[in-house]
Design a protein around this motif. Structure first.
Motif, short mmCIF file in Angstrom:
data_model
loop_
_atom_site.label_atom_id
_atom_site.label_comp_id
_atom_site.label_asym_id
_atom_site.label_seq_id
_atom_site.Cartn_x
_atom_site.Cartn_y
_atom_site.Cartn_z
N ALA A 149 -1.21 3.66 5.79
CA ALA A 149 0.30 3.55 4.98
C ALA A 149 -0.17 4.31 3.93
N ALA A 150 -1.23 4.43 3.69
CA ALA A 150 -1.53 4.34 2.05
C ALA A 150 -1.73 6.23 1.64
N THR A 151 -1.98 6.87 3.34
CA THR A 151 -1.80 8.25 3.32
C THR A 151 -0.27 8.83 3.34
N ILE A 152 0.57 8.38 3.80
CA ILE A 152 1.68 8.68 4.27
C ILE A 152 2.22 8.70 2.41
N GLY A 153 1.96 7.35 2.13
CA GLY A 153 2.99 7.49 1.41
C GLY A 153 2.68 8.20 -0.13
N PHE A 154 1.69 8.79 -0.02
CA PHE A 154 1.04 9.13 -1.06
C PHE A 154 1.52 11.00 -0.41
N ILE A 155 1.96 10.99 0.34
CA ILE A 155 1.95 12.63 0.97
C ILE A 155 3.30 13.23 0.45
N LEU A 208 -5.71 6.71 -10.71
CA LEU A 208 -6.08 5.37 -9.60
C LEU A 208 -6.59 4.00 -11.22
N GLU A 209 -7.07 4.62 -12.24
CA GLU A 209 -7.80 3.46 -12.84
C GLU A 209 -6.62 2.04 -13.37
N ARG A 210 -5.27 3.10 -13.51
CA ARG A 210 -4.52 2.14 -14.60
C ARG A 210 -3.76 1.23 -13.14
N GLU A 211 -3.85 2.11 -11.72
CA GLU A 211 -2.48 1.48 -11.05
C GLU A 211 -3.76 0.48 -10.07
N LEU A 212 -4.69 1.26 -9.68
CA LEU A 212 -5.93 0.39 -8.04
C LEU A 212 -6.63 -0.84 -9.44
N LEU A 271 0.65 -1.45 -0.27
CA LEU A 271 0.08 -0.18 -0.32
C LEU A 271 0.71 1.30 -0.21
N PHE A 272 1.59 1.12 0.53
CA PHE A 272 2.87 2.71 1.68
C PHE A 272 3.37 2.61 -0.28
N TRP A 273 4.11 1.59 -0.88
CA TRP A 273 4.58 1.70 -2.45
C TRP A 273 4.14 1.84 -2.97
N THR A 274 2.78 1.33 -3.34
CA THR A 274 1.69 2.05 -4.26
C THR A 274 0.88 3.36 -4.97
N PHE A 275 1.19 3.50 -2.91
CA PHE A 275 0.86 5.14 -3.03
C PHE A 275 2.30 6.24 -2.75
N ILE A 276 3.21 5.76 -2.67
CA ILE A 276 4.29 7.18 -3.64
C ILE A 276 4.29 7.35 -4.44
N ARG A 277 4.38 5.87 -5.40
CA ARG A 277 4.42 5.96 -7.16
C ARG A 277 2.95 6.85 -7.74
#
Length: 186
Positions: free
Chosen positions: A79-85, A29-33, A7-13
């Motif tokens: 994890a997703a939020t921190i990865g995204f920001i 989001l459509e492509r990745e998730l 989750l973390f690395w996906t949202f970093i990307r």
């Protein structure tokens, strides 16, 4: 632990390639998730954007939190939020150090002008994709038309439009047997 790191690395990307705010994020989001990982559906994305519109904070961060939460609960949301920001905060820190030195250059101004236009195109593309998902029946078209007219033509407050649309949705989509029970006709 592996799923949280995923989750973390996906949202970093996702955070590293998302420019232009929350709506520009939909194709990523459509492509990745959706297509890539199968974690969510386009209906999920539309629901998350709807909720993100009426909750405090940035749409893109809220959507990241919702996806992470759906996958792995509260720790997944974190994890997703921190990865995204992380990418955005890192980039903004670097830019803030150098922007005052380069902002007055004509070339930099032209680059920003081009980026603004491209982001506008990405947002317009997202709007078209989202509209297709919203129009499921004549009721949704009617709610859209009323909300659009109140917003674009009459300048009505978004708060009243959202509350009114929620009330209309509740009325129009309430199951028939629930309406009969509410009226005491069981």
């Amino acid at each position: 632990m592996k799923e949280y790191l995923d989750l973390f690395w996906t949202f970093i990307r996702i955070g590293a390639v998302t420019f232009g705010g929350g709506y520009a994020m939909v194709p990523v989001l459509e492509r990745e998730l959706i297509r890539g990982k199968g974690w969510i559906t386009m209906d999920d994305v539309l629901d998350y954007y709807t909720i993100a519109q009426v909750t405090p904070g940035l749409i893109a961060i809220n959507v990241s939190t919702f996806v992470g939460y759906k996958r792995k609960g509260l720790p997944g949301g974190i994890a997703a939020t921190i990865g995204f920001i992380i990418p955005g905060v890192t980039l903004m820190t670097i830019i803030s150090v150098f922007i005052s030195r380069f902002a007055e250059f004509e070339t930099v101004q032209h680059v920003f002008a081009g980026i603004r236009v491209a982001v506008g195109a990405l947002i317009l593309n997202t709007i078209f994709r989202m509209i297709k998902g919203f129009f499921k029946d004549i009721k949704s078209v009617a709610i859209f038309a009323v909300a659009f007219a109140l917003s674009a033509l009459m300048g009505q407050s978004p708060v009243y439009i959202i509350l009114g649309a929620g009330f209309l949705g509740w009325l129009l989509y309430m199951p028939k047997n629930h309406k009969e029970q509410s009226n005491g006709n069981t």
